[in-house]
Design a protein around this motif. Structure first.
Motif, PDB file in Angstrom:
ATOM      1  N   SER A 155      41.174  -5.234  36.929  1.00 11.16           N
ATOM      2  CA  SER A 155      39.750  -4.968  37.146  1.00 11.16           C
ATOM      3  C   SER A 155      39.542  -3.672  37.917  1.00 11.16           C
ATOM      4  CB  SER A 155      39.125  -6.148  37.904  1.00 11.16           C
ATOM      5  OG  SER A 155      37.769  -5.900  38.170  1.00 11.16           O
ATOM      6  N   ILE A 156      40.394  -3.409  38.889  1.00  8.61           N
ATOM      7  CA  ILE A 156      40.305  -2.170  39.662  1.00  8.61           C
ATOM      8  C   ILE A 156      40.488  -0.965  38.743  1.00  8.61           C
ATOM      9  CG2 ILE A 156      41.507  -0.772  41.393  1.00  8.61           C
ATOM     10  CD1 ILE A 156      42.074  -3.415  42.901  1.00  8.61           C
ATOM     11  N   GLY A 180      48.074   3.920  44.786  1.00  5.11           N
ATOM     12  CA  GLY A 180      49.195   3.427  44.005  1.00  5.11           C
ATOM     13  C   GLY A 180      48.813   2.734  42.711  1.00  5.11           C
ATOM     14  N   ILE A 181      47.530   2.439  42.549  1.00  3.31           N
ATOM     15  CA  ILE A 181      47.075   1.828  41.295  1.00  3.31           C
ATOM     16  C   ILE A 181      46.530   2.907  40.372  1.00  3.31           C
ATOM     17  CG2 ILE A 181      45.415   0.228  40.253  1.00  3.31           C
ATOM     18  CD1 ILE A 181      45.640  -1.514  42.729  1.00  3.31           C
ATOM     19  N   ASN A 182      45.612   3.684  40.905  1.00  3.38           N
ATOM     20  CA  ASN A 182      45.095   4.802  40.104  1.00  3.38           C
ATOM     21  C   ASN A 182      45.078   6.102  40.902  1.00  3.38           C
ATOM     22  OD1 ASN A 182      42.989   4.143  41.810  1.00  3.38           O
ATOM     23  ND2 ASN A 182      41.693   3.281  40.180  1.00  3.38           N
ATOM     24  N   THR A 183      46.014   6.194  41.853  1.00  2.00           N
ATOM     25  CA  THR A 183      46.253   7.453  42.569  1.00  2.00           C
ATOM     26  C   THR A 183      47.751   7.734  42.565  1.00  2.00           C
ATOM     27  OG1 THR A 183      46.723   6.637  44.812  1.00  2.00           O
ATOM     28  CG2 THR A 183      44.395   6.794  44.171  1.00  2.00           C
ATOM     29  N   GLY A 184      48.105   8.953  42.927  1.00  3.30           N
ATOM     30  CA  GLY A 184      49.515   9.271  43.081  1.00  3.30           C
ATOM     31  C   GLY A 184      50.074   8.647  44.350  1.00  3.30           C
ATOM     32  N   SER A 192      44.319   8.779  35.611  1.00  2.00           N
ATOM     33  CA  SER A 192      43.392   8.216  34.615  1.00  2.00           C
ATOM     34  C   SER A 192      43.797   6.802  34.221  1.00  2.00           C
ATOM     35  CB  SER A 192      43.379   9.092  33.365  1.00  2.00           C
ATOM     36  OG  SER A 192      44.622   8.993  32.676  1.00  2.00           O
ATOM     37  N   LYS A 193      42.853   6.070  33.710  1.00  2.00           N
ATOM     38  CA  LYS A 193      43.088   4.694  33.260  1.00  2.00           C
ATOM     39  C   LYS A 193      44.242   4.625  32.273  1.00  2.00           C
ATOM     40  CE  LYS A 193      40.665   1.204  30.511  1.00  2.00           C
ATOM     41  NZ  LYS A 193      39.370   0.878  29.865  1.00  2.00           N
ATOM     42  N   GLU A 194      44.315   5.596  31.384  1.00  7.47           N
ATOM     43  CA  GLU A 194      45.338   5.604  30.343  1.00  7.47           C
ATOM     44  C   GLU A 194      46.729   5.887  30.905  1.00  7.47           C
ATOM     45  OE1 GLU A 194      41.428   5.960  28.947  1.00  7.47           O
ATOM     46  OE2 GLU A 194      42.500   7.415  30.226  1.00  7.47           O
ATOM     47  N   GLU A 195      46.807   6.545  32.049  1.00  8.80           N
ATOM     48  CA  GLU A 195      48.097   6.944  32.609  1.00  8.80           C
ATOM     49  C   GLU A 195      48.627   5.998  33.687  1.00  8.80           C
ATOM     50  OE1 GLU A 195      48.030  11.788  32.247  1.00  8.80           O
ATOM     51  OE2 GLU A 195      46.832  10.875  33.842  1.00  8.80           O
TER      52      GLU A 195
END
Length: 524
Positions: free
Chosen positions: A47-48, A57-61, A71-74
């Protein structure tokens, strides 16, 4: 006979339970409630990602790249890449036992349901445990904060088809394991790579073995010290409860009572009860204070380690969809300090043991010849065995500088204080292994001195210990290649031979060395 069962993420994990799982004496399961908890945590991460709100760590470096948006895809590529980039370990691999313990500890932590791991990923880790497909993990490269990143990365490379494993007694690439078993690489989801490599399981696994081995060393040091007291006709009075009730440290009381019971019923003690000596050298007289202090250090490590074994130590922690916390549970400082303390405690057991060895050679005890041999001159006797114990004791002192006193900033300063607990854990094990060798030398010298007290008998415990030693190593009337004797002594220490003798006597004679603190000091 049915095996015990342990529920990951639910039951309380102890050192003894870890070792039982590692040796196949306890099976592991995931309850339905734990599976549900894990799935819920994974869904929160999904969901995040979907909403795009930045969470470390989920959608950051990672590290200094924490402000770099992914990005969501990466997000999935990010998790695979972190295992690759962080696999920078060097040095000899750790033992398969240690690597398997790391898997057990990580699985239990992930099963708590705060890490965002997928159930399939956790089940694959459990497959590795149950099938003894143990990853090859280098021993060096962790600074003990931001988790044991390098060793944990190597530990979990096989999940994505990389790295090496030991399987059916052979080291092989993970791809070979896949060919043999039909497994395929896992496509890690968001947060999973970070959850796998963030944690203290390398430090904690070493602490598990430190607790086990140091306990053995402490138990045997008391027994061997008691045998040396008999051989050198030391006094039993320093072990009276009346003395230790005036300074009631748990470890001191425990050791004093154990040694006093080992000496109970001794004809050797009775033979010199009215001698002119007022008091013994410290290495005999202060066994309760020195061994006892090391016992207290062991107990402190054991208590802290149990907390760690049942904790969530990765980052960020997923509480619920409204709350994720980027904190510092991965920092190894709680165990790093305790491991340095345990390292010093182990070294001191070896240090006082070496002093007793030296004392046995002086020839100042009536009936015991200098260098523990009557015909010296042409024979050097046990002189040079003490060189070995002195060398080992000195080597240990050099390893007693606390690893946790150091910190070198990493990650471009983002991780600016680290524990070095991984180094402390490795070092503590090396010190304990040296102490095992020192105690082996003391066992041989104590048995030699003990021989000169015949035909007088000791108490039932020590007489049986002496018989067990003589089955492996004969009385020395002249020089021989003593390294062979020492090697047999080391095997006796490592195999806990004298502990087995004590347990057998306790069972057969219905007597016990237990004290009021045995529940704390004799179990883990």
């Amino acid at each position: 006979m049915a095996l015990d069962t342990f529920k990951f993420g639910e039951d309380w994990l102890t050192v003894g339970k870890v070792l039982s799982i590692a040796k196949g004496g306890t099976t592991i399961v995931l309850s339905q409630s734990v599976e549900k908890r894990i799935e819920n945590s994974s869904q929160v991460v999904a969901s995040i990602v979907e909403k795009g709100h930045p969470v470390y760590g989920i959608n950051t470096g990672f590290g200094p790249l924490c402000t770099t948006k992914i990005s969501k895809e990466e997000t999935r590529i990010l998790q695979t890449n972190i295992l690759k980039s962080h696999s920078v370990g060097v040095g000899e691999p750790i033992s398969m036992e240690l690597a398997k313990i790391m898997l057990i500890l990580k699985a239990h932590s992930l099963a708590k349901g705060y890490s965002g791991i997928a159930l399939d990923t956790l089940e694959r880790i459990i497959w590795h445990i149950e099938n003894d497909a143990i990853p090859v993990v280098p021993s060096q490269g962790s600074v003990g904060a931001s988790g044991d990143l390098a060793p944990l990365s190597h530990l979990f490379l096989p999940l994505i088809g990389l790295g090496k494993v030991v399987y059916q007694g052979k080291i092989m690439p993970t791809q070979t394991l896949f060919e043999k078993t039909g497994l395929e690489a896992i496509n890690l989801g968001p947060k999973e790579g970070l959850a796998l490599i963030n944690g203290t399981q390398f430090i904690a696994a070493h602490a598990v073995i430190v607790v086990e081995k140091l306990h053995s060393v402490l138990s045997q040091a008391d027994i061997i010290g008691a045998m040396m007291i008999e051989g050198l006709q030391g006094s039993v009075k320093p072990f009276y409860k009346e003395l230790h009730e005036l300074r009631p440290f748990k470890g001191n009381i425990h050791v004093a009572r154990r040694v006093k019971r080992l000496l109970k019923g001794s004809e050797i003690m009775e033979d010199h009860i009215d001698c002119d000596r007022v008091q013994d050298p410290y290495s005999l007289r202060c066994i309760p204070q020195v061994h006892g202090a090391s016992r207290n250090a062991w107990l402190h490590l054991k208590e802290l380690l149990e907390t760690e074994l049942n904790s969530v130590t990765d980052n960020p922690v997923i509480i619920d969809e409204e709350l994720t916390i980027s904190g510092g549970n991965f920092h190894g400082q709680p165990l790093a300090l305790a491991l340095d303390y345990a390292c010093l405690a182990a070294s001191e057991v070896g240090n006082i043991s070496d002093r007793r060895i030296y004392l046995a050679l002086e020839g100042n005890s009536p009936g015991v010849p200098k260098l523990l041999m009557k015909d010296t001159g042409i024979n050097s006797g046990y002189m040079i065995l003490q060189y070995t114990s002195a060398a080992l004791a000195s080597e240990n002192k050099g390893m007693c500088f606390p690893s946790s006193a150091d910190s070198i900033p990493t990650s471009l300063g983002q991780e600016d204080h680290v524990s070095m607990g991984s180094i402390g854990g490795r070092k503590a094990l090396r010190v304990i292994e040296n102490v095992e060798k020192i105690l082996a030398v003391e066992l041989l010298t104590a048995a030699q001195a003990f021989e000169y007290r015949k035909p007088l008998k000791s108490g039932i415990f020590l007489d049986e210990i002496h018989k067990a030693v003589r089955k492996k190593v004969s009385f020395a009337e002249k020089d021989r290649v003593f390294s062979d004797d020492i090697e047999k002594g080391i095997q006796m220490i490592q195999n806990k031979t004298i502990i087995s003798v004590i347990e057998k006597v306790e069972k057969n004679r219905n007597i016990s060395l237990k004290t009021k603190y045995s529940a704390e000091f004799e179990s883990y």
